[in-house]
Write an enzyme that holds these catalytic residues in place. Structure first.
Site, PDB file in Angstrom:
ATOM      1  N   ARG A  78      30.396   0.449 -49.607  1.00 27.29           N
ATOM      2  CA  ARG A  78      31.669   0.187 -48.941  1.00 27.29           C
ATOM      3  C   ARG A  78      32.513  -0.867 -49.644  1.00 27.29           C
ATOM      4  O   ARG A  78      33.711  -0.685 -49.820  1.00 27.29           O
ATOM      5  CB  ARG A  78      31.441  -0.282 -47.487  1.00 27.29           C
ATOM      6  CG  ARG A  78      31.257   0.823 -46.504  1.00 27.29           C
ATOM      7  CD  ARG A  78      30.337   0.388 -45.402  1.00 27.29           C
ATOM      8  NE  ARG A  78      29.026   0.121 -45.979  1.00 27.29           N
ATOM      9  CZ  ARG A  78      28.081   1.055 -46.150  1.00 27.29           C
ATOM     10  NH1 ARG A  78      28.290   2.268 -45.722  1.00 27.29           N
ATOM     11  NH2 ARG A  78      26.932   0.776 -46.722  1.00 27.29           N
ATOM     12  N   THR A  79      31.918  -1.993 -49.999  1.00 28.58           N
ATOM     13  CA  THR A  79      32.746  -3.081 -50.534  1.00 28.58           C
ATOM     14  C   THR A  79      33.406  -2.645 -51.834  1.00 28.58           C
ATOM     15  O   THR A  79      34.624  -2.812 -52.013  1.00 28.58           O
ATOM     16  CB  THR A  79      31.906  -4.354 -50.742  1.00 28.58           C
ATOM     17  OG1 THR A  79      31.250  -4.654 -49.517  1.00 28.58           O
ATOM     18  CG2 THR A  79      32.780  -5.527 -51.138  1.00 28.58           C
ATOM     19  N   LYS A 108      21.950  -7.141 -72.099  1.00 26.44           N
ATOM     20  CA  LYS A 108      21.595  -7.742 -73.393  1.00 26.44           C
ATOM     21  C   LYS A 108      21.458  -9.255 -73.280  1.00 26.44           C
ATOM     22  O   LYS A 108      21.291  -9.950 -74.266  1.00 26.44           O
ATOM     23  CB  LYS A 108      22.672  -7.420 -74.429  1.00 26.44           C
ATOM     24  CG  LYS A 108      22.894  -5.932 -74.646  1.00 26.44           C
ATOM     25  CD  LYS A 108      24.028  -5.715 -75.656  1.00 26.44           C
ATOM     26  CE  LYS A 108      24.456  -4.252 -75.715  1.00 26.44           C
ATOM     27  NZ  LYS A 108      25.756  -4.096 -76.375  1.00 26.44           N
ATOM     28  N   ARG A 129      30.424  -9.236 -57.089  1.00 28.49           N
ATOM     29  CA  ARG A 129      29.228  -9.343 -56.235  1.00 28.49           C
ATOM     30  C   ARG A 129      28.061  -9.705 -57.134  1.00 28.49           C
ATOM     31  O   ARG A 129      27.866  -9.107 -58.192  1.00 28.49           O
ATOM     32  CB  ARG A 129      28.937  -8.034 -55.510  1.00 28.49           C
ATOM     33  CG  ARG A 129      27.583  -8.085 -54.798  1.00 28.49           C
ATOM     34  CD  ARG A 129      27.345  -6.945 -53.882  1.00 28.49           C
ATOM     35  NE  ARG A 129      28.203  -7.024 -52.700  1.00 28.49           N
ATOM     36  CZ  ARG A 129      28.131  -6.194 -51.678  1.00 28.49           C
ATOM     37  NH1 ARG A 129      27.238  -5.213 -51.688  1.00 28.49           N
ATOM     38  NH2 ARG A 129      28.917  -6.330 -50.640  1.00 28.49           N
ATOM     39  N   HIS A 157      30.303 -13.732 -47.599  1.00 32.05           N
ATOM     40  CA  HIS A 157      30.956 -12.444 -47.829  1.00 32.05           C
ATOM     41  C   HIS A 157      32.303 -12.527 -47.101  1.00 32.05           C
ATOM     42  O   HIS A 157      32.500 -11.898 -46.065  1.00 32.05           O
ATOM     43  CB  HIS A 157      30.069 -11.318 -47.276  1.00 32.05           C
ATOM     44  CG  HIS A 157      30.399  -9.948 -47.778  1.00 32.05           C
ATOM     45  ND1 HIS A 157      31.592  -9.642 -48.426  1.00 32.05           N
ATOM     46  CD2 HIS A 157      29.694  -8.780 -47.714  1.00 32.05           C
ATOM     47  CE1 HIS A 157      31.582  -8.353 -48.742  1.00 32.05           C
ATOM     48  NE2 HIS A 157      30.447  -7.816 -48.321  1.00 32.05           N
TER      49      HIS A 157
END
Ligand code: ASP
Length: 330
Positions: A78-79, A108, A129, A157
């Site tokens: 969703r986000t 890497k 995120r 959040h």
């Protein structure tokens, strides 16, 4: 962005709540501590306008030519999708690094700082995120374009909390005076942390329902108490179901447990069933930040009080308002 204060608002904006969203132009959105009732009123008004815009014409060219980079080091449905939809519905474009961080230079060994310093060269705004608490602040310190925190581990959040609050207002008309019960993983659930902090600015009663090991962190409980809110903790959802105006249900955050046997003990502790819903108020709303993994039975979905998919759509409207605000079009 290292050169600016985290709290962007000045008194002149507080005096004119309708223009307060403009106070976010060029700013990062890292924490709910940046929000007060005035700028939330403004963001929610803009979000409501975005809703009307989408219902009327589907899209606009407000952010035409602007580029958002979505950089997700943790899973998201969703986000990430709602930020992408929000940007594209406003005419902007997206560099999505949401599924394949493991295929990028991160695998890497590139540092977050270097990844951010690279991506800001292409972007007008970055949504991040990351599993580490505080990572969004670190990214913002290295970025010259606004960084929006889309979840930093068990930390915050903020955009979810804003969409949660917007949903409560859209569903019930007002926030003051409500009895709000939060159920489930209150310890690791970052959406609960951010929403609770925002609610300390309102005149609400809070009920926290969790197993003992998943109680709300003391530091957040102290903020609630300092704000003078009526608050109670319980282990039993039956204690709150009859009086709640909002039942905010959450998933037990399996990925935050170092000892999975503890997760096994508490998962499935709460289940919202049609039988339980019979005891709730006629005008109550059930919310969930999603994904659900059994906390709300599927046959509750057809109950008009089940607001979680409307909540999903509201996320897009709120993120449209926030993107417009940080890009100076709020
Ligand atoms: N989607 C929410 C979050 O990213 C809730 C969850 O994952 O349970 O925090």
């Amino acid at each position: 962005m290292s050169t600016k204060p985290i709290t962007p608002l000045v008194d002149v904006e507080a005096a004119d709540p309708l223009s307060a969203a403009n106070g976010f132009a060029g700013q990062d959105i890292l924490s709910v501590s940046q929000f007060n009732r005035d700028n939330m009123t403004s963001i929610f008004r803009k979000s409501h306008e975005m809703r009307e815009l989408i219902e009327r014409q589907g899209s606009s060219d407000l952010l035409l030519g602007k580029i958002l980079t979505c950089l997700f080091y943790e899973p998201s449905t969703r986000t990430s999708a709602s930020f992408i939809a929000a940007m594209e519905r406003l005419g902007g474009s997206v560099i999505p690094i949401t599924q394949g961080v493991q295929f990028s230079s991160v695998s890497k060994g590139e540092t977050l700082a270097d990844t951010i310093r690279t991506l800001e060269q292409y972007s007008d705004v970055i949504v991040l995120r990351h599993p580490d608490v505080g990572s969004a602040k670190v990214a913002a310190d290295y970025s010259n374009v606004p960084v929006i925190n889309a979840g930093d581990g068990a930390g915050e959040h903020p955009t979810q909390a804003l969409l949660d609050l917007f949903t409560i207002q859209e569903e019930l008309g007002a926030i003051d005076g409500l009895k709000i019960a939060m159920v489930g993983d209150l310890r690791y659930g970052r959406t609960v942390h951010s929403l609770t902090k925002l609610l300390t600015q309102y005149d609400v009663s809070l009920r926290f329902v969790s197993p003992e090991i998943l109680r709300l962190p003391l530091v957040i409980m102290n903020e609630v108490k300092d704000a003078g809110l009526n608050v109670r903790e319980t282990h039993d959802v039956a204690d709150v179901i009859e009086n709640a105006d909002v039942l905010y249900v959450t998933r037990v955050q399996k990925e935050r447990f170092s000892d999975l046997s503890q997760y096994e003990e508490v998962k499935g502790h709460y289940e919202i069933t049609t039988e339980l819903m019979e005891r709730a108020k006629a005008k109550m709303v059930v919310m969930h930040p999603l994904p659900r993994v059994g906390e709300i039975h599927y046959n509750v979905d057809s109950d008009p009080r089940a607001a979680y998919f409307r909540q999903v759509k509201n996320g897009m409207y709120v993120r449209m308002a926030l993107l417009a605000a940080v890009l100076g079009k709020g």
